[in-house]
Design a protein around this motif. Structure first.
Motif, PDB file in Angstrom:
ATOM      1  N   LEU A  19     -59.156  52.106 -24.489  1.00 28.22           N
ATOM      2  CA  LEU A  19     -58.903  53.533 -24.317  1.00 28.22           C
ATOM      3  C   LEU A  19     -57.592  53.935 -24.979  1.00 28.22           C
ATOM      4  N   VAL A  20     -56.542  53.172 -24.741  1.00 29.34           N
ATOM      5  CA  VAL A  20     -55.233  53.475 -25.331  1.00 29.34           C
ATOM      6  C   VAL A  20     -55.290  53.322 -26.845  1.00 29.34           C
ATOM      7  N   ALA A  21     -56.027  52.320 -27.327  1.00 35.33           N
ATOM      8  CA  ALA A  21     -56.187  52.141 -28.774  1.00 35.33           C
ATOM      9  C   ALA A  21     -56.920  53.328 -29.387  1.00 35.33           C
ATOM     10  N   GLU A  22     -57.949  53.809 -28.676  1.00 37.51           N
ATOM     11  CA  GLU A  22     -58.713  54.965 -29.165  1.00 37.51           C
ATOM     12  C   GLU A  22     -57.831  56.204 -29.246  1.00 37.51           C
ATOM     13  N   GLN A  23     -56.827  56.274 -28.377  1.00 35.57           N
ATOM     14  CA  GLN A  23     -55.884  57.387 -28.383  1.00 35.57           C
ATOM     15  C   GLN A  23     -54.804  57.220 -29.454  1.00 35.57           C
ATOM     16  N   GLY A  24     -54.810  56.073 -30.130  1.00 37.09           N
ATOM     17  CA  GLY A  24     -53.842  55.810 -31.191  1.00 37.09           C
ATOM     18  C   GLY A  24     -52.468  55.446 -30.682  1.00 37.09           C
ATOM     19  N   ALA A  25     -52.373  54.971 -29.419  1.00 33.99           N
ATOM     20  CA  ALA A  25     -51.065  54.728 -28.826  1.00 33.99           C
ATOM     21  C   ALA A  25     -50.768  53.263 -28.524  1.00 33.99           C
ATOM     22  N   LEU A  26     -51.738  52.373 -28.720  1.00 35.37           N
ATOM     23  CA  LEU A  26     -51.551  50.981 -28.320  1.00 35.37           C
ATOM     24  C   LEU A  26     -50.546  50.263 -29.220  1.00 35.37           C
ATOM     25  N   SER A  27     -49.511  49.698 -28.595  1.00 31.91           N
ATOM     26  CA  SER A  27     -48.487  48.974 -29.359  1.00 31.91           C
ATOM     27  C   SER A  27     -48.619  47.468 -29.204  1.00 31.91           C
ATOM     28  N   ARG A  28     -49.001  47.009 -27.987  1.00 29.96           N
ATOM     29  CA  ARG A  28     -49.069  45.572 -27.723  1.00 29.96           C
ATOM     30  C   ARG A  28     -49.744  45.340 -26.378  1.00 29.96           C
ATOM     31  N   LEU A  29     -50.155  44.106 -26.143  1.00 34.22           N
ATOM     32  CA  LEU A  29     -50.667  43.698 -24.840  1.00 34.22           C
ATOM     33  C   LEU A  29     -49.719  42.674 -24.236  1.00 34.22           C
ATOM     34  N   VAL A  30     -49.651  42.656 -22.913  1.00 33.16           N
ATOM     35  CA  VAL A  30     -48.900  41.612 -22.226  1.00 33.16           C
ATOM     36  C   VAL A  30     -49.777  41.050 -21.118  1.00 33.16           C
ATOM     37  N   SER A  31     -49.822  39.720 -21.020  1.00 34.42           N
ATOM     38  CA  SER A  31     -50.619  39.042 -20.008  1.00 34.42           C
ATOM     39  C   SER A  31     -49.738  38.020 -19.298  1.00 34.42           C
ATOM     40  N   HIS A  57     -48.203  39.346 -25.849  1.00 32.68           N
ATOM     41  CA  HIS A  57     -47.161  38.592 -25.157  1.00 32.68           C
ATOM     42  C   HIS A  57     -47.796  37.887 -23.952  1.00 32.68           C
ATOM     43  N   LEU A  58     -47.828  36.569 -23.957  1.00 32.41           N
ATOM     44  CA  LEU A  58     -48.366  35.805 -22.834  1.00 32.41           C
ATOM     45  C   LEU A  58     -47.187  35.190 -22.088  1.00 32.41           C
ATOM     46  N   ILE A  59     -46.946  35.689 -20.883  1.00 37.26           N
ATOM     47  CA  ILE A  59     -45.775  35.298 -20.111  1.00 37.26           C
ATOM     48  C   ILE A  59     -46.137  34.176 -19.133  1.00 37.26           C
ATOM     49  N   ASP A  60     -45.387  33.080 -19.206  1.00 34.35           N
ATOM     50  CA  ASP A  60     -45.606  31.946 -18.321  1.00 34.35           C
ATOM     51  C   ASP A  60     -44.883  32.197 -16.996  1.00 34.35           C
ATOM     52  N   MET A  61     -45.645  32.536 -15.971  1.00 31.58           N
ATOM     53  CA  MET A  61     -45.099  32.787 -14.639  1.00 31.58           C
ATOM     54  C   MET A  61     -45.522  31.707 -13.651  1.00 31.58           C
ATOM     55  N   ARG A  62     -45.912  30.551 -14.142  1.00 31.83           N
ATOM     56  CA  ARG A  62     -46.449  29.533 -13.244  1.00 31.83           C
ATOM     57  C   ARG A  62     -45.408  29.047 -12.238  1.00 31.83           C
ATOM     58  N   GLY A  63     -44.155  29.009 -12.669  1.00 33.54           N
ATOM     59  CA  GLY A  63     -43.095  28.608 -11.744  1.00 33.54           C
ATOM     60  C   GLY A  63     -42.944  29.591 -10.606  1.00 33.54           C
ATOM     61  N   ILE A  64     -43.052  30.870 -10.927  1.00 32.85           N
ATOM     62  CA  ILE A  64     -42.974  31.905  -9.895  1.00 32.85           C
ATOM     63  C   ILE A  64     -44.239  31.883  -9.047  1.00 32.85           C
ATOM     64  N   GLY A  65     -45.389  31.788  -9.703  1.00 37.16           N
ATOM     65  CA  GLY A  65     -46.665  31.803  -8.989  1.00 37.16           C
ATOM     66  C   GLY A  65     -46.774  30.692  -7.968  1.00 37.16           C
ATOM     67  N   ALA A  66     -46.160  29.541  -8.258  1.00 33.95           N
ATOM     68  CA  ALA A  66     -46.219  28.417  -7.328  1.00 33.95           C
ATOM     69  C   ALA A  66     -45.546  28.740  -5.998  1.00 33.95           C
ATOM     70  N   SER A  67     -44.651  29.720  -6.009  1.00 32.59           N
ATOM     71  CA  SER A  67     -43.958  30.115  -4.782  1.00 32.59           C
ATOM     72  C   SER A  67     -44.660  31.259  -4.051  1.00 32.59           C
ATOM     73  N   LEU A  68     -45.626  31.891  -4.726  1.00 37.64           N
ATOM     74  CA  LEU A  68     -46.350  33.014  -4.111  1.00 37.64           C
ATOM     75  C   LEU A  68     -47.596  32.461  -3.417  1.00 37.64           C
ATOM     76  N   THR A  69     -47.371  31.659  -2.410  1.00 37.83           N
ATOM     77  CA  THR A  69     -48.442  30.896  -1.782  1.00 37.83           C
ATOM     78  C   THR A  69     -49.264  31.721  -0.789  1.00 37.83           C
TER      79      THR A  69
END
Length: 233
Positions: A19-31, A57-69
């Motif tokens: 949708l954002v790409a169709e609007q011509g506004a997409l700059s990047r994705l982050v996961s 941008h693929l962000i490694d949050m595994r260290g944080i996720g391990a604490s979100l038990t």
């Protein structure tokens, strides 16, 4: 307006990216990889970025996720079957997940001169996930404007926050989202299980939208039972 989209690889966020790409506004994705059992969804996010020809941008949050038990999405806890609005589905909450992800996305946006951060939270999430509700998104937007005051102006874009999953399917179809190239299932098997809350919601959304569902499910008809049992409550 240059917009970064938080993209999990699921139906909602991939539809939002298109949708954002169709609007011509997409700059990047982050996961974000926070150690979720269904991290195969990240492959679909990567494919979406390639398809739309934007940085990912693929962000490694595994260290944080391990604490979100305590969540069935990160711990060795069975993912329940049934409708998303069942009380049992609260076991899929990852504490403060969206607040953490949004904070990082805002930082990336500010660093890259983007004008907005887009997230695909929607009305169907409100029962279970407190960080998907309008009260949260509105407060977060206000907080981030204060956090970046005098440095950058970044807005929060939540076009689906008061809409249904069926609305997202309708809008996604309009912008030619390849639904077969998205992943929703919380169980992370070879194909969608058809029984977990997000599979039931996905199946129901296509039905309500009147749009063919290309998804292959292990149990394609369970959703009817889940919806029926919910309506009987």
């Amino acid at each position: 307006m240059k917009t970064i989209v938080i993209c999990s690889g699921g139906l909602d966020s991939v539809s939002l990216a298109h949708l954002v790409a169709e609007q011509g506004a997409l700059s990047r994705l982050v996961s974000f990889d926070y150690g979720q059992r269904h991290r195969k969804e990240l492959e679909f996010a990567t494919a979406c970025a390639r398809r739309l020809a934007v940085p990912h941008h693929l962000i490694d949050m595994r260290g944080i996720g391990a604490s979100l038990t305590g969540s069935a999405l990160t711990d060795s806890i069975d993912v329940p079957d049934g409708h998303y609005a069942e009380e049992t589905m609260k076991i899929t909450v990852v504490p403060n997940r969206n607040a953490i992800m949004l904070s990082i996305a805002y930082g990336i946006a500010a660093a890259n001169g983007d004008d907005a951060v887009a997230t695909a939270v929607h009305g169907g999430d409100h029962f279970i996930y407190p960080d998907c509700r309008p009260g949260f998104t509105e407060a977060f937007d206000k907080m981030q404007r204060a956090a970046l005051e005098g440095y950058a102006e970044v807005a929060l874009y939540t076009p689906f926050v008061r809409r249904t999953k069926a609305d997202i399917v309708t809008e996604g179809a309009r912008v030619k989202t390849p639904f077969g190239e998205t992943w929703s299932c919380y169980k992370g098997g070879a194909q969608h299980c058809g029984r977990c809350g997000t599979c039931v919601e996905r199946r129901e959304a296509f039905y309500l939208a009147g749009i063919p569902d290309p998804t292959i499910y292990d149990d394609r008809d369970y959703w009817r039972q889940a919806i029926s049992s919910r309506e009987d409550v």
